[in-house]
Motif scaffolding. Structure first.
Motif, PDB file in Angstrom:
ATOM      1  N   LEU B  99       0.832  -1.081   0.085  1.00 57.73           N
ATOM      2  CA  LEU B  99      -0.030  -0.017   0.012  1.00 57.73           C
ATOM      3  C   LEU B  99       0.747   1.086   0.053  1.00 57.73           C
ATOM      4  N   ALA B 100       0.423   2.368  -0.837  1.00 59.71           N
ATOM      5  CA  ALA B 100       1.407   3.582  -0.597  1.00 59.71           C
ATOM      6  C   ALA B 100       1.048   4.351   0.580  1.00 59.71           C
ATOM      7  N   ASN B 101       1.732   5.202   0.842  1.00 62.57           N
ATOM      8  CA  ASN B 101       1.426   6.342   1.845  1.00 62.57           C
ATOM      9  C   ASN B 101       0.338   7.123   1.673  1.00 62.57           C
ATOM     10  N   PRO B 102      -0.376   7.556   2.300  1.00 57.08           N
ATOM     11  CA  PRO B 102       0.028   7.386   3.915  1.00 57.08           C
ATOM     12  C   PRO B 102      -0.914   6.304   4.607  1.00 57.08           C
ATOM     13  N   TRP B 103      -0.808   5.162   3.887  1.00 54.08           N
ATOM     14  CA  TRP B 103      -1.451   3.989   4.453  1.00 54.08           C
ATOM     15  C   TRP B 103      -2.640   4.068   5.282  1.00 54.08           C
ATOM     16  N   LEU B 104      -2.793   3.600   6.469  1.00 58.51           N
ATOM     17  CA  LEU B 104      -3.703   3.777   7.337  1.00 58.51           C
ATOM     18  C   LEU B 104      -3.564   4.878   8.546  1.00 58.51           C
ATOM     19  N   ASP B 105      -2.543   5.652   8.449  1.00 59.95           N
ATOM     20  CA  ASP B 105      -2.219   6.531   9.351  1.00 59.95           C
ATOM     21  C   ASP B 105      -3.398   7.568  10.024  1.00 59.95           C
ATOM     22  N   PHE B 106      -4.222   7.674   8.722  1.00 54.57           N
ATOM     23  CA  PHE B 106      -5.399   8.736   9.420  1.00 54.57           C
ATOM     24  C   PHE B 106      -6.688   7.921   9.490  1.00 54.57           C
ATOM     25  N   VAL B 107      -6.578   6.641   9.754  1.00 55.03           N
ATOM     26  CA  VAL B 107      -8.002   5.888   9.898  1.00 55.03           C
ATOM     27  C   VAL B 107      -8.348   5.792  11.534  1.00 55.03           C
ATOM     28  N   ALA B 108      -9.705   6.116  11.806  1.00 59.47           N
ATOM     29  CA  ALA B 108      -9.960   6.376  13.345  1.00 59.47           C
ATOM     30  C   ALA B 108      -9.752   5.145  14.102  1.00 59.47           C
ATOM     31  N   GLU B 109      -9.458   5.083  15.326  1.00 61.40           N
ATOM     32  CA  GLU B 109      -9.036   3.934  16.175  1.00 61.40           C
ATOM     33  C   GLU B 109     -10.060   2.739  15.988  1.00 61.40           C
ATOM     34  N   ALA B 110     -11.423   3.129  15.959  1.00 60.74           N
ATOM     35  CA  ALA B 110     -12.163   2.170  15.979  1.00 60.74           C
ATOM     36  C   ALA B 110     -12.122   1.326  14.857  1.00 60.74           C
ATOM     37  N   GLU B 111     -11.945   1.851  13.658  1.00 62.73           N
ATOM     38  CA  GLU B 111     -11.873   1.265  12.341  1.00 62.73           C
ATOM     39  C   GLU B 111     -10.871   0.737  11.989  1.00 62.73           C
ATOM     40  N   ALA B 112      -9.450   0.977  12.677  1.00 62.17           N
ATOM     41  CA  ALA B 112      -8.229   0.461  11.910  1.00 62.17           C
ATOM     42  C   ALA B 112      -8.041  -0.743  11.700  1.00 62.17           C
ATOM     43  N   ALA B 113      -8.388  -1.439  12.922  1.00 63.17           N
ATOM     44  CA  ALA B 113      -7.989  -2.937  12.642  1.00 63.17           C
ATOM     45  C   ALA B 113      -8.793  -3.677  11.673  1.00 63.17           C
ATOM     46  N   GLU B 114      -9.962  -3.380  11.531  1.00 62.95           N
ATOM     47  CA  GLU B 114     -10.887  -3.961  10.586  1.00 62.95           C
ATOM     48  C   GLU B 114     -10.510  -3.504   8.826  1.00 62.95           C
ATOM     49  N   THR B 115     -10.197  -2.093   8.886  1.00 64.02           N
ATOM     50  CA  THR B 115      -9.771  -1.484   7.585  1.00 64.02           C
ATOM     51  C   THR B 115      -8.367  -2.330   7.440  1.00 64.02           C
ATOM     52  N   ALA B 116      -7.512  -2.359   8.071  1.00 64.21           N
ATOM     53  CA  ALA B 116      -6.083  -3.313   7.998  1.00 64.21           C
ATOM     54  C   ALA B 116      -6.388  -4.574   7.427  1.00 64.21           C
ATOM     55  N   ARG B 117      -7.224  -5.108   8.134  1.00 64.50           N
ATOM     56  CA  ARG B 117      -7.569  -6.694   7.907  1.00 64.50           C
ATOM     57  C   ARG B 117      -7.952  -6.858   6.388  1.00 64.50           C
ATOM     58  N   SER B 118      -8.958  -5.602   6.080  1.00 62.81           N
ATOM     59  CA  SER B 118      -9.451  -6.019   4.794  1.00 62.81           C
ATOM     60  C   SER B 118      -8.509  -5.658   3.566  1.00 62.81           C
ATOM     61  N   VAL B 119      -7.659  -4.576   4.037  1.00 58.27           N
ATOM     62  CA  VAL B 119      -6.681  -4.263   2.707  1.00 58.27           C
ATOM     63  C   VAL B 119      -5.853  -5.450   2.735  1.00 58.27           C
ATOM     64  N   ASN B 120      -5.303  -5.919   3.867  1.00 55.34           N
ATOM     65  CA  ASN B 120      -4.254  -7.008   3.835  1.00 55.34           C
ATOM     66  C   ASN B 120      -4.943  -8.150   3.213  1.00 55.34           C
ATOM     67  N   ARG B 121      -6.027  -8.456   3.276  1.00 56.99           N
ATOM     68  CA  ARG B 121      -6.801  -9.770   2.647  1.00 56.99           C
ATOM     69  C   ARG B 121      -6.866  -9.298   0.947  1.00 56.99           C
ATOM     70  N   GLU B 122      -7.118  -8.294   0.724  1.00 56.11           N
ATOM     71  CA  GLU B 122      -7.045  -7.859  -0.816  1.00 56.11           C
ATOM     72  C   GLU B 122      -5.878  -8.089  -1.281  1.00 56.11           C
ATOM     73  N   PHE B 123      -4.680  -7.668  -0.569  1.00 53.42           N
ATOM     74  CA  PHE B 123      -3.288  -7.776  -1.102  1.00 53.42           C
ATOM     75  C   PHE B 123      -2.890  -9.508  -0.979  1.00 53.42           C
ATOM     76  N   GLU B 124      -3.586 -10.331  -0.122  1.00 51.14           N
ATOM     77  CA  GLU B 124      -3.171 -11.481  -0.203  1.00 51.14           C
ATOM     78  C   GLU B 124      -4.110 -11.978  -1.612  1.00 51.14           C
ATOM     79  N   SER B 125      -5.122 -11.561  -1.744  1.00 48.30           N
ATOM     80  CA  SER B 125      -5.944 -12.282  -3.034  1.00 48.30           C
ATOM     81  C   SER B 125      -5.463 -11.865  -4.512  1.00 48.30           C
ATOM     82  N   MET B 126      -4.823 -10.450  -4.210  1.00 53.22           N
ATOM     83  CA  MET B 126      -3.907 -10.175  -5.640  1.00 53.22           C
ATOM     84  C   MET B 126      -2.977 -11.161  -5.804  1.00 53.22           C
TER      85      MET B 126
END
Lengths: 381, 381
Positions: B99-126
């Motif tokens: 993922l390019a900058n600024p990644w998930l630096d700006f994501v709110a605390e409550a959403e960060a874990a789930e957003t990261a999980r979904s982004v990382n899953r997308e990378f794995e499936s690519m």
């Protein structure tokens, strides 16, 4: 590449003549020199973080702290005898001395011209005391009115041992890409006076993070802030077209160009890939690249403390454009006698010898031959 | 030094998976993606100066300006097919996408874990779509609570094609010398996950001077701000003792280390000459120098666009620690077809060949062999 025998020249070496020390002692804001009860030497306070410590001491009383801010102003700063001792100890034949940062950047408009004149006269008279061993880079009264600034260039070119001017990055307050500086650059170029570009202001302190001041000493601002400041200044001059507009301008960059040799490739890439510059027609076939300017108008000192960086500097500018320096009196040895050998000499000399070979033509050139030829360091010149 | 044949690996190459583009499109402050009437592609706005332009356009109406802020979000950003086309065009066998900058630096605390999980899953499936050709550096939910951050490391290490994590310099908001990150570094090291350190925030915009925004495009912040940001981040980690405390930690530094190879000598000199560090006993004989850390824990990409800087990088870290990269999709060609060859590939490949010799063992290692060995880029690994 010039080999003028095996003479060693130090082109990055500073002096604080007595009048300049007095000026700093009279100041209330940085830069300033302050004496503390019980301390052997007065302290020279330059950095914003040091000013904060000073503020705390003023509030709490000096007894509240065990550590004084800034650095001791030893005889290495202001004694010519000490400079000659340093040169003799390290087998330096010639030094091209210069006032250290922040020069006269802080002097009021009305006093700037006269202060510069007196500092430059002091430098000339120091050189006269040691014929053949000392030359100098003069100081410009940047805060003076434009005509006095140009008159100052006229004055210093008449001083027999002046070979150029040392310049910070602030210029007239807005950096060296300020169009109002073009007449200054032209006057310097016309008179064959080299600019020795030297950092002082570093980077805004927030970039070093919350732990820097308390835990990392001065490492980050000095090791990274200074070189970046130089790089930014010269990159701005390049982007503003100064080198094209004043093709005879010659600049010596402190600390082997800051980071310019290492980053020149990235700068070039960012230029040719910049939509704005391309649209403005600034990326045409006639553009002189950063690499060309490095080889045609820029000289680099060899104050980089490692052959890794030094080799990149040589690759970027050419072995005939590198000149040895020590940065004396800064970075004195902390764990050995400061009348003995300094690491600044040892490390920088070792870097040259590792990069170019001990006793090689290249080493002789960088250690002194280049400076003697480029700056015409002959007493009868 | 590994020579796994002549396979070419790109370890610095970014992707914006569709869910991440949607996230950026929903934002009102930078980073954001904005569509403009009449413009073919939406624009990706990252830099503060670009945000200012956006503000002006919002006030004046888009018609008032001929130039849209930011950069076009072409299919190069988010289309996997386009990534594979880029790889094929440039004879890149394997890409380690991130993922390019600024990644998930700006994501709110409550959403960060789930957003990261979904982004990382997308990378794995690519990666799963192109077996053997794609691996990835995962993204961490840095704004998530500590236990979720550690759980995220546990999650990504289970993804078959994940080889490390891409990390900006802000950490948990106070930089990478923040002691709260030690458990994160330890967890990464324990799981053999490399950190790919990448800049985003650059330097405060005042350092570029009054002419920069209007006249110099993005050259200064991208060419100088980015590399310095990386250098500062890793120097702060070094000074904080992170590399000693987590000796198994392995870091790949973007842009050949920013400026670290060139400035390592000066950093070392500033450390041994720092009164504070010497008094604190931090400059003893047991200290691992910056040079040792460069050779033992640091890897450098070869995204430096010139053999001058690349040679310094190789001298600093060793030819077995440099890894080729392109920085795709950034810096597209502006004057030729962007489906054709990109300078980023040409310049960086030429730098490797000039530094090490075309077809040499060293060139094969840097162009791909090192990455294959160090990151274990085998489909059955």
């Amino acid at each position: 590449m010039a080999s003028s025998g095996s003479r060693v020249v130090d082109i990055h070496t500073h002096m604080y003549p007595p009048a300049y020390v007095e000026l700093l002692e009279s100041r209330q804001t940085i830069p300033l020199i302050r004496r503390f009860a019980g301390a052997k030497d007065p302290r020279y306070i330059i950095l914003p973080a040091e000013a904060e410590s000073l503020e705390k001491i003023s509030q709490a009383g000096a007894a509240a702290t065990t550590q004084l801010p800034g650095r001791p102003v030893t005889t290495h700063y202001s004694s010519l005898q000490q400079k000659i001792h340093f040169m003799d100890t390290h087998k330096i034949d010639i030094s091209v001395i210069s006032l250290a940062n922040p020069w006269l950047d802080f002097v009021a408009e009305a006093e700037a011209a006269e202060t510069a004149r007196s500092v430059n006269r002091e430098f000339e008279s120091m050189c006269l005391e040691h014929p053949g061993r000392l030359f100098f880079f003069a100081t410009l009264p940047l805060s003076a009115p434009a005509e006095e600034l140009l008159a100052a260039i006229d004055f210093v070119r008449g001083l027999k041992h002046c070979r150029g001017v040392i310049l910070g990055t602030s210029g007239l307050g807005q950096g060296l890409d300020d169009r109002r500086l073009i007449p200054v650059f032209k006057a310097l170029a016309k008179n064959g006076l080299m600019i020795f570009l030297h950092p002082h202001y570093g980077l805004p302190s927030e970039v070093w993070g919350p732990r820097a001041t308390e835990e990392y000493g001065h490492v980050l601002p000095l090791a990274l802030g200074f070189p970046l400041e130089t790089t930014i200044a010269v990159a701005r001059m390049y982007l503003a077209g100064v080198f094209d507009e004043v093709p005879e301008l010659k600049m010596l960059l402190a600390h082997s160009g800051g980071t310019l040799p290492f980053l020149a490739g990235r700068i070039e890439s960012c230029i040719v890939h910049d939509g704005h510059l391309v649209r403005e027609g600034k990326v045409g076939p006639k553009r002189r690249t950063v690499w060309q300017v490095l080889k045609e108008q820029i000289y680099l000192d060899a104050v980089i403390y490692s052959e890794v960086g030094l080799k990149a500097a040589i690759d970027a500018s050419g072995v005939d454009r590198l000149m040895f320096g020590t940065d004396h009196p800064f970075f004195p040895p902390l764990t050995s006698d400061e009348q003995g050998e300094w690491e600044s000499m040892k490390w920088n000399k070792a870097a040259v010898e590792k990069a170019l070979g001990e006793g090689s033509q290249g080493t002789l050139a960088v250690m002194g031959g280049n400076a003697i030829e480029v700056l015409q360091l002959k007493e009868d010149a």
